[in-house]
Design a protein around this motif. Structure first.
Motif, PDB file in Angstrom:
ATOM      1  N   ILE A  90       5.753  44.834  28.507  1.00  0.00           N
ATOM      2  CA  ILE A  90       7.213  44.867  28.578  1.00  0.00           C
ATOM      3  C   ILE A  90       7.693  46.320  28.634  1.00  0.00           C
ATOM      4  O   ILE A  90       8.769  46.611  29.136  1.00  0.00           O
ATOM      5  N   GLY A  91       6.887  47.204  28.111  1.00  0.00           N
ATOM      6  CA  GLY A  91       7.200  48.621  28.216  1.00  0.00           C
ATOM      7  C   GLY A  91       8.235  49.113  27.230  1.00  0.00           C
ATOM      8  O   GLY A  91       8.681  50.252  27.318  1.00  0.00           O
ATOM      9  N   ILE A  92       8.665  48.260  26.288  1.00  0.00           N
ATOM     10  CA  ILE A  92       9.606  48.767  25.283  1.00  0.00           C
ATOM     11  C   ILE A  92       8.833  49.113  24.019  1.00  0.00           C
ATOM     12  O   ILE A  92       7.730  48.620  23.788  1.00  0.00           O
ATOM     13  N   ASP A  93       9.423  50.000  23.207  1.00  0.00           N
ATOM     14  CA  ASP A  93       8.715  50.475  22.032  1.00  0.00           C
ATOM     15  C   ASP A  93       8.549  49.371  20.993  1.00  0.00           C
ATOM     16  O   ASP A  93       9.362  48.456  20.897  1.00  0.00           O
ATOM     17  N   GLY A 147       8.597  47.291  15.004  1.00  0.00           N
ATOM     18  CA  GLY A 147       8.201  47.091  13.615  1.00  0.00           C
ATOM     19  C   GLY A 147       6.914  46.306  13.542  1.00  0.00           C
ATOM     20  O   GLY A 147       6.309  45.988  14.570  1.00  0.00           O
ATOM     21  N   THR A 148       6.490  46.002  12.322  1.00  0.00           N
ATOM     22  CA  THR A 148       5.189  45.350  12.158  1.00  0.00           C
ATOM     23  C   THR A 148       5.158  43.962  12.783  1.00  0.00           C
ATOM     24  O   THR A 148       4.093  43.459  13.105  1.00  0.00           O
ATOM     25  N   GLN A 149       6.323  43.342  12.976  1.00  0.00           N
ATOM     26  CA  GLN A 149       6.319  42.011  13.586  1.00  0.00           C
ATOM     27  C   GLN A 149       5.873  42.066  15.045  1.00  0.00           C
ATOM     28  O   GLN A 149       5.488  41.052  15.621  1.00  0.00           O
ATOM     29  N   ASP A 150       5.910  43.248  15.650  1.00  0.00           N
ATOM     30  CA  ASP A 150       5.517  43.393  17.054  1.00  0.00           C
ATOM     31  C   ASP A 150       4.032  43.715  17.222  1.00  0.00           C
ATOM     32  O   ASP A 150       3.525  43.728  18.332  1.00  0.00           O
ATOM     33  N   THR A 151       3.358  44.048  16.132  1.00  0.00           N
ATOM     34  CA  THR A 151       1.965  44.501  16.270  1.00  0.00           C
ATOM     35  C   THR A 151       1.014  43.584  15.508  1.00  0.00           C
ATOM     36  O   THR A 151       1.416  42.836  14.616  1.00  0.00           O
ATOM     37  N   ILE A 152      -0.246  43.698  15.912  1.00  0.00           N
ATOM     38  CA  ILE A 152      -1.321  43.026  15.191  1.00  0.00           C
ATOM     39  C   ILE A 152      -2.427  44.061  15.013  1.00  0.00           C
ATOM     40  O   ILE A 152      -2.497  45.018  15.788  1.00  0.00           O
ATOM     41  N   PRO A 153      -3.259  43.897  13.990  1.00  0.00           N
ATOM     42  CA  PRO A 153      -4.337  44.870  13.815  1.00  0.00           C
ATOM     43  C   PRO A 153      -5.328  44.817  14.984  1.00  0.00           C
ATOM     44  O   PRO A 153      -5.573  43.742  15.541  1.00  0.00           O
ATOM     45  N   ILE A 175       9.531  43.148  21.365  1.00  0.00           N
ATOM     46  CA  ILE A 175       8.344  42.430  21.845  1.00  0.00           C
ATOM     47  C   ILE A 175       8.317  41.012  21.273  1.00  0.00           C
ATOM     48  O   ILE A 175       7.935  40.061  21.938  1.00  0.00           O
ATOM     49  N   SER A 176       8.756  40.881  20.013  1.00  0.00           N
ATOM     50  CA  SER A 176       8.737  39.570  19.373  1.00  0.00           C
ATOM     51  C   SER A 176       9.817  38.650  19.893  1.00  0.00           C
ATOM     52  O   SER A 176       9.735  37.447  19.750  1.00  0.00           O
ATOM     53  N   GLU A 177      10.877  39.234  20.467  1.00  0.00           N
ATOM     54  CA  GLU A 177      11.962  38.415  21.000  1.00  0.00           C
ATOM     55  C   GLU A 177      12.105  38.659  22.483  1.00  0.00           C
ATOM     56  O   GLU A 177      13.014  39.351  22.928  1.00  0.00           O
TER      57      GLU A 177
END
Lengths: 416, 265
Positions: A221-224, A227-233, A396-398
């Motif tokens: 998506i190319g957006i920053d 927060g942690t809801q957008d990432t996974i380890p 990213i989450s939405e």
């Protein structure tokens, strides 16, 4: 991030004094990665694995190779015939070069498509282009080592390019050769440089990774990351995904090594180098063909050399050529079309590089070269002024599109 | 669900098509230099399960020895290598001993001794100059790598050996040159090497030029790629292993990712 707890007492003891395990845990295990990466993000780790494969097989080959014009060709054949599994090691190395370039080219085009070179990842991108340049130098010198006809004549043609430099050109060529023609001293220094440059590449790769881990991966998506809801380890999610990607890659790689090992090579390189006999067509390895086409498209020798290196040079300044604040092509409808035109253009250049420099091929080479530079020098800076980008998702989450989050709103938000 | 599986198929297609297109382009580019195409023959050693035909290779060795070896060397091959095409130690010893090599004795004099299995095939000429001098200026190339050193090597070799025809009337063939419809430029310094019953095969096979060309090509294909059988057999095992590994890692990935995928759908 919580401090990792190691159970093994030896690990604990070492980590207290030298926090290498904490570092690895942080960068390889917990390392937060956008959760929406697609399969095109597999090619970075594949490139790393290809590099390691090349270094390991290369070291083994060097134990059996003789860098001398009288023995080089025969020593390679000795590897193929008499060294235990020498044929396997050599074919892995030979095809590994091609696969390394395939993987890296896809990796680069992925960066172009998703705008991975844009702020704050400019240095990450520049280091990547530097790796490409080092790879090209290394591959070129490696191709000289078997001392076949294409080795010799390829080396002669490419080193001669430097003679186009005004005033000092001839002296530079003599200096590169270590004599007055491509000869034993040339072979010796190319072997020496071919051995050492991969370790320089490893160094730049480490810098590339440090720069990567500063802001983390870009994403489709190319957006920053918000927060942690957008990432996974990274582990286990991307370790397992990279393993799957590696399996697919190795399947193709093994098919080439075991069933078509000479497919991407040139038969003339199984004829020992002969300075008295010029091959009908001197063709570089396939991964150089687009650049070779640009070189030959320009009617002037110096001009050709400048444009050929210019084709790489524009990549270095790409982060500043592209004026669009939107990274991913998903939200740039016009840019997206031109991206595929660029891909087709590069493939066309590759095809033209293998054709004789005559008739229609010359005209097509010129058109394709002109488009390449048009794309980088005109399209990248000017397109953002006329292109209407699609609304960006909030995070990213939405990924649901919101009317409020337009490209301009995104841009202002990014500036904060 | 349906859309998702379409996406998966798309990913696979991208992988495969990228790979194929790269292969096609490279293939295209290297084939492009060759204007002549050769009749495509069936070779036992082509394809991913290809192996050499031992009887054909042995007949090919006979053709090489009785016809080709008067002008062409095979310098990268050792006599001991013949074990791979079905000869035993004694046969190889005897075969090698028919040739002599130079060596230096205890007084420092150059003497001749019979070749041993560990020796490389003795070339017909001591160097390129003498080879050229004996062949009207043309150099008969060493055949150790000939099948790998020509594009579409096996078919090329077969075509060349059987490609001697009468020159078309408008084509002038100079003295010491011969007309061959498959040779680049059509004028070749090598006279037609294979004639009906040019050799008498030890196994009684009828020695037609076609048969001899096929046999000697099979022999030289092996000389160029002695690792071919081992390579292809290893390849099948490696690919099968990788397919299983890749499938397992795919299902492991799906299982590990399931919670993430379910969370945001």
């Amino acid at each position: 991030m919580s401090k990792p707890k190691f159970k093994n007492p030896v690990v604990k003891w070492i980590d207290y004094r030298l926090p290498i395990f904490t570092f690895m845990d942080h960068e390889l295990n917990h390392y937060p990665t956008p959760k929406n990466l697609n399969y095109f993000w597999n090619f970075g780790s594949l490139a790393g694995i290809a590099l390691v494969t090349m270094i390991i097989t290369g070291i083994v080959l060097s134990m059996n190779y003789t860098a001398h014009v009288d023995y080089a060709f025969d020593s390679v054949e000795r590897i193929m015939r008499d060294v235990n599994h020498g044929w396997l090691i050599r074919y892995i190395h030979m095809n590994g070069a091609s696969f390394f370039f395939i993987v890296v080219f896809i990796h680069i085009f992925r960066g172009l498509y998703y705008g991975s070179y844009k702020a704050p990842r400019e240095l990450l991108w520049i280091l990547g282009v530097l790796i490409l340049l080092l790879m090209m130098a290394t591959a070129f010198m490696g191709y000289v080592l078997p001392w076949g006809q294409m080795s010799f004549w390829g080396a002669t043609v490419i080193t001669n390019l430097f003679s186009a430099i005004p005033v000092v050109g001839e002296s530079i060529v003599t200096w590169l050769w270590g004599g007055f023609s491509v000869d034993n001293s040339t072979l010796n220094r190319f072997f020496s440089l071919h051995f050492v440059l991969p370790f320089v590449i490893v160094g730049v790769v480490i810098l590339h990774l440090i720069a990567l881990h500063r802001f983390g991966s870009n994403n489709p998506i190319g957006i920053d990351v918000k927060g942690t809801q957008d990432t996974i380890p990274f582990s286990p999610y991307y370790t397992i995904k990279d393993l799957f990607g590696l399996g697919v890659f190795l399947t193709f790689f093994a098919a080439a090594v075991f069933f078509f090992p000479n497919f991407m090579g040139h038969p003339d390189n199984y004829i020992e180098a002969n300075p008295m006999v010029t091959p009908a067509h001197i063709v570089p390895e396939w991964y150089f063909l687009p650049f070779y086409a640009i070189l030959r498209a320009i009617p002037d020798k110096l001009g050709g050399v400048l444009f050929m290196f210019g084709a790489i040079a524009v990549l270095f300044i790409l982060p500043w050529l592209d004026r669009s604040p939107v990274r991913s092509s998903q939200f740039r409808p016009i840019f997206k079309i031109f991206f595929w035109v660029l891909v087709a253009d590069c493939i066309l250049l590759g095809y033209l590089g293998a054709m004789p420099a005559e008739g229609i091929y010359v005209i097509l080479s010129r058109i394709a070269t002109a488009y390449y530079f048009f794309h980088f020098l005109v399209l990248f800076p000017l397109l953002p002024y006329i292109e209407k980008t699609k609304p960006l998702p909030i995070s990213i989450s939405e990924p649901v599109l919101s009317g409020a989050a337009t490209a301009s709103a995104f841009a202002t938000r990014e500036k904060k | 669900m349906f859309l998702k599986s379409i996406k998966k198929v798309k990913v696979c297609l991208i992988y495969i098509s990228t790979f194929i297109s790269v292969f096609l382009i490279t293939n295209f580019s290297f084939a492009a230099g060759d204007k002549i195409s050769y009749p495509q023959k069936e070779w036992t050693f082509s394809g991913i399960t290809g192996t050499f035909d031992r009887a054909s290779q042995q007949r090919g060795l006979q053709v090489y020895k009785e016809v080709c070896s008067s002008c062409h060397g095979l310098r990268l091959l050792a006599y001991r290598n013949l074990k791979a095409i079905g000869y035993n130690d004694n046969e190889i010893k005897a075969f090698a001993a028919e040739n002599t090599v130079n060596t230096i004795d205890d007084e420092g004099e150059v003497i001749e001794r019979a070749a041993r299995p560990s020796d490389k095939f003795v070339s017909p000429y001591p160097n390129q100059q003498s080879a050229r001098a004996a062949n009207g200026g043309a150099y008969p190339p060493d055949l150790s790598l000939i099948v790998k050193a020509r594009s579409d090597g096996a078919n090329y070799l077969h075509a060349l050996l059987t490609g001697y025809v009468d020159a078309p009337s408008e084509k002038k063939v100079p003295d010491g040159m011969y007309y061959n419809k498959y040779y680049s430029g059509n004028l070749i310094g090598m006279p037609q090497p294979l004639y009906e019953d040019g050799v008498t095969y030890a196994d009684g096979t009828k020695a037609t030029p076609e048969q001899m060309a096929k046999d000697v090509t099979a022999f030289l294909a092996w000389a160029s790629e002695p690792e071919l059988e081992e390579r292809k057999q290893t390849g099948i095992a490696v690919i099968l292993f990788l397919l299983v590994l890749t499938l397992l890692s795919y299902f492991a990935m799906k299982k590990i990712w399931a919670p993430i995928k379910n969370r945001h759908v």
